[in-house]
Write a protein that holds these residues in place. Structure first.
Motif, PDB file in Angstrom:
ATOM      1  N   THR A 162       0.831  -1.198   0.000  1.00 14.81           N
ATOM      2  CA  THR A 162       0.000   0.000   0.000  1.00 14.81           C
ATOM      3  C   THR A 162       0.865   1.246   0.000  1.00 14.81           C
ATOM      4  O   THR A 162       1.937   1.289   0.610  1.00 14.81           O
ATOM      5  N   GLN A 163       0.404   2.259  -0.697  1.00 11.61           N
ATOM      6  CA  GLN A 163       1.115   3.528  -0.761  1.00 11.61           C
ATOM      7  C   GLN A 163       0.144   4.630  -0.382  1.00 11.61           C
ATOM      8  O   GLN A 163      -0.918   4.772  -0.993  1.00 11.61           O
ATOM      9  N   ALA A 164       0.502   5.361   0.647  1.00 11.83           N
ATOM     10  CA  ALA A 164      -0.375   6.433   1.123  1.00 11.83           C
ATOM     11  C   ALA A 164       0.474   7.578   1.656  1.00 11.83           C
ATOM     12  O   ALA A 164       1.480   7.362   2.334  1.00 11.83           O
ATOM     13  N   ALA A 165       0.047   8.774   1.332  1.00 10.55           N
ATOM     14  CA  ALA A 165       0.707   9.995   1.818  1.00 10.55           C
ATOM     15  C   ALA A 165       2.198   9.983   1.507  1.00 10.55           C
ATOM     16  O   ALA A 165       3.031  10.396   2.320  1.00 10.55           O
ATOM     17  N   GLY A 166       2.524   9.498   0.334  1.00 14.52           N
ATOM     18  CA  GLY A 166       3.918   9.516  -0.104  1.00 14.52           C
ATOM     19  C   GLY A 166       4.803   8.456   0.508  1.00 14.52           C
ATOM     20  O   GLY A 166       6.001   8.425   0.258  1.00 14.52           O
ATOM     21  N   SER A 167       4.239   7.571   1.317  1.00 17.29           N
ATOM     22  CA  SER A 167       5.042   6.501   1.921  1.00 17.29           C
ATOM     23  C   SER A 167       4.447   5.143   1.548  1.00 17.29           C
ATOM     24  O   SER A 167       3.255   5.031   1.242  1.00 17.29           O
ATOM     25  N   GLN A 180      10.786  -2.569  -2.272  1.00 16.96           N
ATOM     26  CA  GLN A 180      10.876  -1.306  -3.002  1.00 16.96           C
ATOM     27  C   GLN A 180       9.691  -1.192  -3.961  1.00 16.96           C
ATOM     28  O   GLN A 180       9.442  -2.093  -4.765  1.00 16.96           O
ATOM     29  N   PHE A 181       8.977  -0.086  -3.856  1.00 19.01           N
ATOM     30  CA  PHE A 181       7.818   0.123  -4.735  1.00 19.01           C
ATOM     31  C   PHE A 181       8.296   0.478  -6.145  1.00 19.01           C
ATOM     32  O   PHE A 181       9.216   1.275  -6.330  1.00 19.01           O
TER      33      PHE A 181
END
Length: 690
Positions: A242-247, A264-265
């Motif tokens: 999951t990716q949220a608020a730049g993290s 690593q995304f």
């Protein structure tokens, strides 16, 4: 009456005068004359009376040159010829049988010959730092070829070249962009083929690195995988995150060797990929059989080129647990959110997983396909660096029935936390007591990933460490430059530009350029600069100078390799520990059947005097110094009740005895032999049934 006598006289004369020489008459005629006595006309009796029977027999029956088959057969049946012939026949048969039986016995009783990877030390080269041939400041393959004479000068026959695949050179080249190509920094495939031919022309062998665990993120496989292209979709380990608020919230708490999350995304695939090392080095998915086949194809490609073996690195990372559970914390009270270092977790799910050894054994099977030609056995080494688990390390040897690595590389002498006679003993004993029966040990005191001997433990111990390395049983591994006592470069000498381009550089100052002579840049390059600065001591620590100095580290190294190659007890004999304390480690090397024994007394602490005759009563009162870290002592006699060594001094003592240490009950637990052999002085050969 007178008339009758007159008539008979001419006949007798006629018959006497008519006795023919039948030596050259056909056998049939002779037989007729001999046997047909009924005809008085053909053979008158007066002829027989007057002829000399003995002379006639000798004249007729004596063999002669050129006699026909029929005559030869007549004589061959006579006892004196027949018996002689039969005696000679059976003597030849018996001699042939004895020769065959002796040959079979020698083969059956002879020990296995040491293979090339056992017989010679291994010289490890970091190619970027060995020799620059084109003045660009980077070592290359042509540079190695230029300096092959140095390898033979050291009495070494095996070279290990670390990774030179095409790579972006992140982590100094350990993430390959193309496993089938040479990085342009090091040269071309043609340069490699020329180097390989030159190595083999000198009777040398070459091992190269292969890191199958991961690739570079520039590799074509990864580019295809991130775009979900065909079979490459699952070549790497991808998971939703999951990716949220730049993290990014990773799938679990797994941490990379270099620190921080091992996930690593990827903006292209919109998933996270797994990397045990740097983010530029994504891990391959070895649960995908197609990936395994790719590695087998790479192995076949390079073996087909003619290389003699591989060192497989990072193999314990090949598989990860599929359940993706969090790994347990070392400090259970630590806030899970603060875990960023590799040492803060137990890596139960990301190293040495079930099935990992099966993959390595499959590599062995592929390499065996290229090992059938005599003299062309292909070596397989693995890093297997399980610092805290010696049993796990020993598993890389394989089982008695299924072979894996010829040996896992042994870094015990590098990983020691302090130096003393006791710590050296413990490092050696740990390996020898846990090594499976019949396997072959190895030792390394330097590597591209560890500080050099001079910087790690001190200049004064360089010579004695090399003496230890080259007199222990097994295969010694020398990292380039250790034969002259090179030191690490100081980190402040590394340019800021280089640090910014590759921050890993500052953590490996042991990769500084090889110091060949006292000229500018130590003879490493004729260019204006080198990729890393040369150590400032190069004018006094270099090959050229030490070749002319009899008491140099280089000349001692050569004497030790010569001793190892030429003396059977050191080459493949027993090793028995006889003494260790905070200063000294002492052991003997001996061979059944030889009364000549070598005893090493090595000082890793302060000045010391020991009485070894009290420990081993069968020792003679004196022993001769065969080699010393101080060359001027060679040939001197020492009292075995009073053996004195200075700090960092090493002695190779030689003596004769009828009672070797390994036969003494008191030392049974302290003696080891890998490839057992016994010497027969009568036949000047080795045999196994002692």
């Amino acid at each position: 009456m007178v008339e009758e006598e007159a008539k008979s006289l001419p006949m007798e004369l006629s018959e006497k005068g008519g006795v023919d020489n039948n030596g050259f008459v056909q056998n049939e005629t002779f037989d007729d004359e001999e046997t047909d006595t009924s005809s008085q006309e053909e053979v008158p009796k007066t002829c027989i009376v007057d002829a000399d029977p003995v002379a006639t027999e000798e004249l007729v029956l004596k063999p002669y040159a050129g006699m026909p088959k029929e005559v030869l057969l007549k004589f061959s049946s006579q006892a004196r010829y027949r018996v002689t012939r039969e005696i000679l026949f059976w003597l030849i048969i018996i001699a042939a049988v004895v020769l065959v039986c002796a040959t079979i016995a020698i083969i059956a009783l002879s020990p296995k010959c040491l293979d090339w990877w056992q017989a010679s030390p291994i010289y490890q080269i970091y190619p970027r730092s060995f020799k620059d041939s084109n003045m660009d400041g980077n070592g290359d393959l042509k540079g190695i070829q230029e300096k092959l004479d140095h390898i033979t000068y050291l009495n070494i026959k095996t070279i290990w070249i670390t990774s030179f695949y095409k790579s972006p050179l992140k982590d100094l080249g350990y993430g390959a962009e193309d496993f089938y190509d040479i990085d342009p920094m090091f040269g071309s495939m043609s340069d490699f083929e020329n180097l390989l031919a030159a190595i083999h022309d000198r009777g040398l062998k070459v091992i190269m690195d292969l890191i199958p665990n991961h690739t570079s993120d520039k590799h074509q496989w990864f580019q295809l995988s991130r775009n979900r292209t065909g079979k490459y979709t699952d070549y790497y380990i991808w998971q939703d995150c999951t990716q949220a608020a730049g993290s990014v919230a990773p799938p679990n708490n797994w941490v990379s060797v270099f620190g921080n999350s091992s996930w690593q995304f990827d903006d292209v695939r919109k998933q996270c990929y797994f990397h045990q090392f740097g983010k530029e080095q994504p891990d391959l998915n070895f649960r995908n059989l197609a990936v395994q086949q790719e590695i087998h194809d790479i192995i076949k490609f390079w073996l087909g080129k003619g290389i003699d073996g591989f060192s497989f690195s990072a193999v314990k990372f090949l598989l990860e647990a599929t359940h993706l559970r969090d790994e347990p914390q070392v400090n259970k009270s630590q806030n899970p959110e603060s875990i960023t270092a590799y040492s803060q977790l137990y890596h139960d799910y990301t190293t040495t997983q079930v099935g990992m050894h099966d993959i390595i054994r499959s590599f062995r099977q592929t390499m065996n396909q290229f090992s059938s030609e005599p003299g062309r056995y292909r070596f397989l080494g693995s890093d297997g660096d399980e610092k805290e688990n010696i049993e796990a390390t020993m598993m890389y040897y394989g089982t008695p029935f299924v072979k894996e690595a010829d040996f896992p590389f042994n870094f015990n002498l590098i990983n020691m936390k302090n130096l003393s006679g006791n710590s050296i003993f413990e490092a050696v004993d740990l390996w020898m007591k846990n090594m499976p029966a019949g396997k072959w040990p190895n030792w390394a005191v330097g590597s591209p990933n560890a500080a050099r001997i001079s910087s790690r433990i001190g200049k004064e111990y360089v010579n004695v460490i090399n003496m230890l390395l080259l007199t222990l049983p097994g295969t010694p591994v020398t990292y380039y430059g250790e034969e002259i006592g090179m030191e690490n470069i100081a980190s402040e000498n590394v340019s800021e530009e280089l640090i910014n381009s590759d921050p890993v550089v500052v953590t490996f100052p042991e990769k500084s350029p090889m110091q060949w002579d006292g000229k500018v840049n130590a003879g490493f390059t004729e260019g204006n600069s080198s990729w890393l600065p040369v150590n400032s001591d190069y004018q006094s620590v270099n090959v050229e100078m030490q070749m002319t100095w009899s008491n140099s580290t280089l000349n001692l190294y050569r004497e030790l390799t010569s001793l190892r190659n030429n003396e059977l007890p050191i080459h493949r004999g027993w090793m028995c520990y006889i003494w260790n304390d905070s200063n000294v480690f002492a052991y003997v090397r001996e061979l059944d059947g030889l009364d000549r024994v070598f005893m090493m007394v090595l000082n890793f602490g302060q000045e010391s005097t020991i009485d070894l005759k009290a420990v081993v009563p069968s020792l003679p009162s004196e022993a001769i110094i065969r080699l010393s870290t101080n060359f001027s002592n060679a040939g001197k006699a020492v009292n075995t009740k009073l053996i004195k060594t200075e700090m960092g001094e090493g002695l190779v003592l030689e003596y004769k005895t009828a009672k070797p240490v390994h036969t003494m009950e008191a030392f049974q637990g302290n003696c080891f032999v890998a490839e057992k052999a016994c010497y027969s002085s009568a036949f000047n050969l080795l045999y196994v049934n002692c």
